[in-house]
Write a protein that holds these residues in place. Structure first.
Motif, PDB file in Angstrom:
ATOM      1  N   CYS A   1      13.178   2.789   0.584  1.00 11.96           N
ATOM      2  CA  CYS A   1      14.355   2.296  -0.121  1.00 11.96           C
ATOM      3  C   CYS A   1      14.254   0.782  -0.312  1.00 11.96           C
ATOM      4  CB  CYS A   1      15.621   2.579   0.688  1.00 11.96           C
ATOM      5  SG  CYS A   1      15.862   4.307   1.156  1.00 11.96           S
ATOM      6  N   ARG A   2      14.573   0.342  -1.527  1.00  9.80           N
ATOM      7  CA  ARG A   2      14.642  -1.092  -1.805  1.00  9.80           C
ATOM      8  C   ARG A   2      16.030  -1.397  -2.337  1.00  9.80           C
ATOM      9  NH1 ARG A   2      10.962  -2.616  -6.165  1.00  9.80           N
ATOM     10  NH2 ARG A   2      11.444  -4.732  -5.576  1.00  9.80           N
ATOM     11  N   ALA A   3      16.716  -2.362  -1.714  1.00 11.28           N
ATOM     12  CA  ALA A   3      18.022  -2.814  -2.190  1.00 11.28           C
ATOM     13  C   ALA A   3      17.775  -3.881  -3.245  1.00 11.28           C
ATOM     14  CB  ALA A   3      18.843  -3.379  -1.039  1.00 11.28           C
ATOM     15  N   LEU A   4      18.201  -3.593  -4.470  1.00 15.82           N
ATOM     16  CA  LEU A   4      17.933  -4.489  -5.590  1.00 15.82           C
ATOM     17  C   LEU A   4      19.192  -5.204  -6.050  1.00 15.82           C
ATOM     18  CD1 LEU A   4      15.652  -2.113  -7.698  1.00 15.82           C
ATOM     19  CD2 LEU A   4      14.947  -3.863  -6.040  1.00 15.82           C
ATOM     20  N   ARG A   5      19.016  -6.465  -6.379  1.00 14.87           N
ATOM     21  CA  ARG A   5      20.095  -7.255  -6.978  1.00 14.87           C
ATOM     22  C   ARG A   5      20.183  -6.933  -8.467  1.00 14.87           C
ATOM     23  NH1 ARG A   5      17.171 -11.003  -3.698  1.00 14.87           N
ATOM     24  NH2 ARG A   5      18.368 -11.507  -1.821  1.00 14.87           N
ATOM     25  N   ALA A   6      21.232  -7.395  -9.110  1.00 11.88           N
ATOM     26  CA  ALA A   6      21.431  -7.134 -10.544  1.00 11.88           C
ATOM     27  C   ALA A   6      20.259  -7.639 -11.379  1.00 11.88           C
ATOM     28  CB  ALA A   6      22.743  -7.772 -11.016  1.00 11.88           C
ATOM     29  N   ASP A   7      19.581  -8.721 -10.937  1.00  7.17           N
ATOM     30  CA  ASP A   7      18.449  -9.266 -11.694  1.00  7.17           C
ATOM     31  C   ASP A   7      17.135  -8.520 -11.415  1.00  7.17           C
ATOM     32  OD1 ASP A   7      17.648 -10.155  -9.173  1.00  7.17           O
ATOM     33  OD2 ASP A   7      17.769 -12.295  -9.678  1.00  7.17           O
ATOM     34  N   GLY A   8      17.188  -7.479 -10.573  1.00  2.00           N
ATOM     35  CA  GLY A   8      16.005  -6.685 -10.264  1.00  2.00           C
ATOM     36  C   GLY A   8      15.212  -7.177  -9.062  1.00  2.00           C
ATOM     37  N   SER A   9      15.590  -8.305  -8.470  1.00  2.42           N
ATOM     38  CA  SER A   9      14.868  -8.813  -7.303  1.00  2.42           C
ATOM     39  C   SER A   9      15.271  -8.028  -6.053  1.00  2.42           C
ATOM     40  CB  SER A   9      15.139 -10.307  -7.105  1.00  2.42           C
ATOM     41  OG  SER A   9      16.505 -10.535  -6.798  1.00  2.42           O
ATOM     42  N   GLU A  10      14.356  -7.956  -5.101  1.00  3.66           N
ATOM     43  CA  GLU A  10      14.597  -7.225  -3.862  1.00  3.66           C
ATOM     44  C   GLU A  10      15.386  -8.077  -2.886  1.00  3.66           C
ATOM     45  OE1 GLU A  10      11.452  -4.730  -1.839  1.00  3.66           O
ATOM     46  OE2 GLU A  10      11.748  -6.287  -0.307  1.00  3.66           O
ATOM     47  N   ALA A  11      16.529  -7.546  -2.415  1.00  3.56           N
ATOM     48  CA  ALA A  11      17.299  -8.212  -1.369  1.00  3.56           C
ATOM     49  C   ALA A  11      16.673  -7.895  -0.010  1.00  3.56           C
ATOM     50  CB  ALA A  11      18.756  -7.765  -1.402  1.00  3.56           C
ATOM     51  N   PHE A  12      16.368  -6.613   0.200  1.00  2.00           N
ATOM     52  CA  PHE A  12      15.702  -6.157   1.421  1.00  2.00           C
ATOM     53  C   PHE A  12      15.186  -4.752   1.162  1.00  2.00           C
ATOM     54  CE2 PHE A  12      20.164  -5.077   1.795  1.00  2.00           C
ATOM     55  CZ  PHE A  12      20.162  -3.762   2.230  1.00  2.00           C
TER      56      PHE A  12
ATOM     57  N   ALA B   1       9.522  11.249  -6.087  1.00  2.00           N
ATOM     58  CA  ALA B   1      10.739  11.073  -6.887  1.00  2.00           C
ATOM     59  C   ALA B   1      10.688   9.726  -7.578  1.00  2.00           C
ATOM     60  CB  ALA B   1      11.959  11.141  -5.971  1.00  2.00           C
ATOM     61  N   SER B   2      10.995   9.719  -8.843  1.00  2.00           N
ATOM     62  CA  SER B   2      10.930   8.462  -9.578  1.00  2.00           C
ATOM     63  C   SER B   2      12.015   7.521  -9.091  1.00  2.00           C
ATOM     64  CB  SER B   2      11.102   8.712 -11.076  1.00  2.00           C
ATOM     65  OG  SER B   2      12.379   9.261 -11.334  1.00  2.00           O
ATOM     66  N   ALA B   3      11.716   6.234  -9.153  1.00  2.00           N
ATOM     67  CA  ALA B   3      12.671   5.228  -8.694  1.00  2.00           C
ATOM     68  C   ALA B   3      13.830   5.175  -9.676  1.00  2.00           C
ATOM     69  CB  ALA B   3      11.982   3.874  -8.608  1.00  2.00           C
ATOM     70  N   GLN B   4      15.007   5.408  -9.143  1.00  2.00           N
ATOM     71  CA  GLN B   4      16.200   5.339  -9.955  1.00  2.00           C
ATOM     72  C   GLN B   4      17.241   4.586  -9.167  1.00  2.00           C
ATOM     73  OE1 GLN B   4      17.404   9.295 -11.002  1.00  2.00           O
ATOM     74  NE2 GLN B   4      15.445   9.795 -11.916  1.00  2.00           N
ATOM     75  N   ALA B   5      17.712   3.474  -9.689  1.00  2.00           N
ATOM     76  CA  ALA B   5      18.694   2.665  -8.985  1.00  2.00           C
ATOM     77  C   ALA B   5      19.964   3.468  -8.723  1.00  2.00           C
ATOM     78  CB  ALA B   5      19.008   1.406  -9.781  1.00  2.00           C
ATOM     79  N   GLN B   6      20.271   4.459  -9.576  1.00  2.00           N
ATOM     80  CA  GLN B   6      21.477   5.240  -9.404  1.00  2.00           C
ATOM     81  C   GLN B   6      21.308   6.315  -8.330  1.00  2.00           C
ATOM     82  OE1 GLN B   6      19.908   4.826 -12.396  1.00  2.00           O
ATOM     83  NE2 GLN B   6      21.237   3.239 -13.195  1.00  2.00           N
TER      84      GLN B   6
ATOM     85  N   SER C   1       0.828  -1.204   0.000  1.00  2.00           N
ATOM     86  CA  SER C   1       0.000   0.000   0.000  1.00  2.00           C
ATOM     87  C   SER C   1       0.858   1.249   0.000  1.00  2.00           C
ATOM     88  CB  SER C   1      -0.906   0.015   1.235  1.00  2.00           C
ATOM     89  OG  SER C   1      -1.787  -1.073   1.203  1.00  2.00           O
ATOM     90  N   ALA C   2       1.938   1.234   0.761  1.00  2.00           N
ATOM     91  CA  ALA C   2       2.841   2.390   0.812  1.00  2.00           C
ATOM     92  C   ALA C   2       3.428   2.661  -0.559  1.00  2.00           C
ATOM     93  CB  ALA C   2       3.952   2.153   1.834  1.00  2.00           C
ATOM     94  N   LEU C   3       3.783   1.614  -1.267  1.00  2.00           N
ATOM     95  CA  LEU C   3       4.331   1.791  -2.617  1.00  2.00           C
ATOM     96  C   LEU C   3       3.306   2.442  -3.533  1.00  2.00           C
ATOM     97  CD1 LEU C   3       6.348  -1.445  -3.435  1.00  2.00           C
ATOM     98  CD2 LEU C   3       7.183   0.902  -3.386  1.00  2.00           C
TER      99      LEU C   3
ATOM    100  N   SER D   1      28.828  -4.868  -2.609  1.00  2.00           N
ATOM    101  CA  SER D   1      27.592  -5.625  -2.365  1.00  2.00           C
ATOM    102  C   SER D   1      26.924  -6.074  -3.660  1.00  2.00           C
ATOM    103  CB  SER D   1      26.600  -4.804  -1.545  1.00  2.00           C
ATOM    104  OG  SER D   1      26.076  -3.742  -2.326  1.00  2.00           O
ATOM    105  N   GLY D   2      27.130  -5.331  -4.738  1.00  2.00           N
ATOM    106  CA  GLY D   2      26.441  -5.641  -5.984  1.00  2.00           C
ATOM    107  C   GLY D   2      24.992  -5.202  -5.971  1.00  2.00           C
ATOM    108  N   LEU D   3      24.573  -4.495  -4.922  1.00  2.00           N
ATOM    109  CA  LEU D   3      23.197  -4.029  -4.789  1.00  2.00           C
ATOM    110  C   LEU D   3      23.102  -2.556  -5.155  1.00  2.00           C
ATOM    111  CD1 LEU D   3      22.376  -5.622  -1.305  1.00  2.00           C
ATOM    112  CD2 LEU D   3      21.774  -6.535  -3.558  1.00  2.00           C
ATOM    113  N   THR D   4      21.932  -2.164  -5.627  1.00  2.00           N
ATOM    114  CA  THR D   4      21.654  -0.754  -5.891  1.00  2.00           C
ATOM    115  C   THR D   4      20.350  -0.381  -5.203  1.00  2.00           C
ATOM    116  OG1 THR D   4      20.510  -1.321  -7.951  1.00  2.00           O
ATOM    117  CG2 THR D   4      22.835  -0.707  -8.128  1.00  2.00           C
ATOM    118  N   TRP D   5      20.189   0.894  -4.908  1.00  2.00           N
ATOM    119  CA  TRP D   5      18.974   1.366  -4.266  1.00  2.00           C
ATOM    120  C   TRP D   5      17.938   1.808  -5.279  1.00  2.00           C
ATOM    121  CZ3 TRP D   5      18.141   0.087   0.446  1.00  2.00           C
ATOM    122  CH2 TRP D   5      19.143   0.123   1.423  1.00  2.00           C
ATOM    123  N   GLU D   6      16.700   1.492  -4.987  1.00  2.00           N
ATOM    124  CA  GLU D   6      15.553   2.113  -5.623  1.00  2.00           C
ATOM    125  C   GLU D   6      14.986   3.020  -4.538  1.00  2.00           C
ATOM    126  OE1 GLU D   6      12.192   0.168  -8.112  1.00  2.00           O
ATOM    127  OE2 GLU D   6      11.510   0.184  -6.018  1.00  2.00           O
TER     128      GLU D   6
END
Length: 150
Positions: free
Chosen positions: A52-63, A20-25, A9-11, A37-42
């Protein structure tokens, strides 16, 4: 309320408010992660709240984490699971559940920040990946002005 449903719901609210648009950078107000870590923030923000979502290279959420004045997550001592340390602060992970995926391990914690807000951190992992995912989440570092000395 199921915290997973609340996060969804928050999303939707954040997206609907034209935040602000989600930008991994764009790290935004998200904590720091090790460069290795190989993770990027959304990142998304709304007023004094940060999502904040920590994303793996494949786009899946780590946490993920939600920083705000209040959190709907209220840790219950009976749900305590693993003890840990995030940015030098002792904490506990609490077991949660996801009704649609009962075999998935769910953990959540709450950290007090120096600016009076709290960080609700969560993760979902397959049982064999739980330890690695917890390690990833525990590797974050809040700017020194954000973490409470409590």
């Amino acid at each position: 309320m199921n915290t997973t449903a609340w996060r969804g719901s928050a999303l939707l609210v954040l997206a609907g408010l034209g935040m602000a648009s989600a930008q991994a950078q764009d790290q935004g107000n998200c904590p720091q992660m090790p460069a290795t870590s190989g993770l990027t923030w959304e990142y998304r923000s709304s007023g004094d709240s940060d999502f904040c979502r920590a994303l793996r290279a494949d786009g899946s959420e780590a946490f993920g984490l939600y920083i705000a004045r209040k959190s709907p997550f209220e840790p219950k001592r009976g749900n305590r699971a693993e003890a840990g340390v995030i940015d030098g602060q002792q904490m506990y992970w609490y077991k949660g559940e996801l009704a649609t995926r009962p075999n998935l391990e769910v953990r959540e914690t709450l950290m007090e920040l120096a600016d009076g807000r709290v960080a609700h951190i969560w993760l979902q992992a397959e049982p064999q990946q739980l330890g690695a995912t917890i390690s990833e989440a525990q590797s974050i570092r809040f700017p020194s002005t954000r973490l409470s000395s409590k």
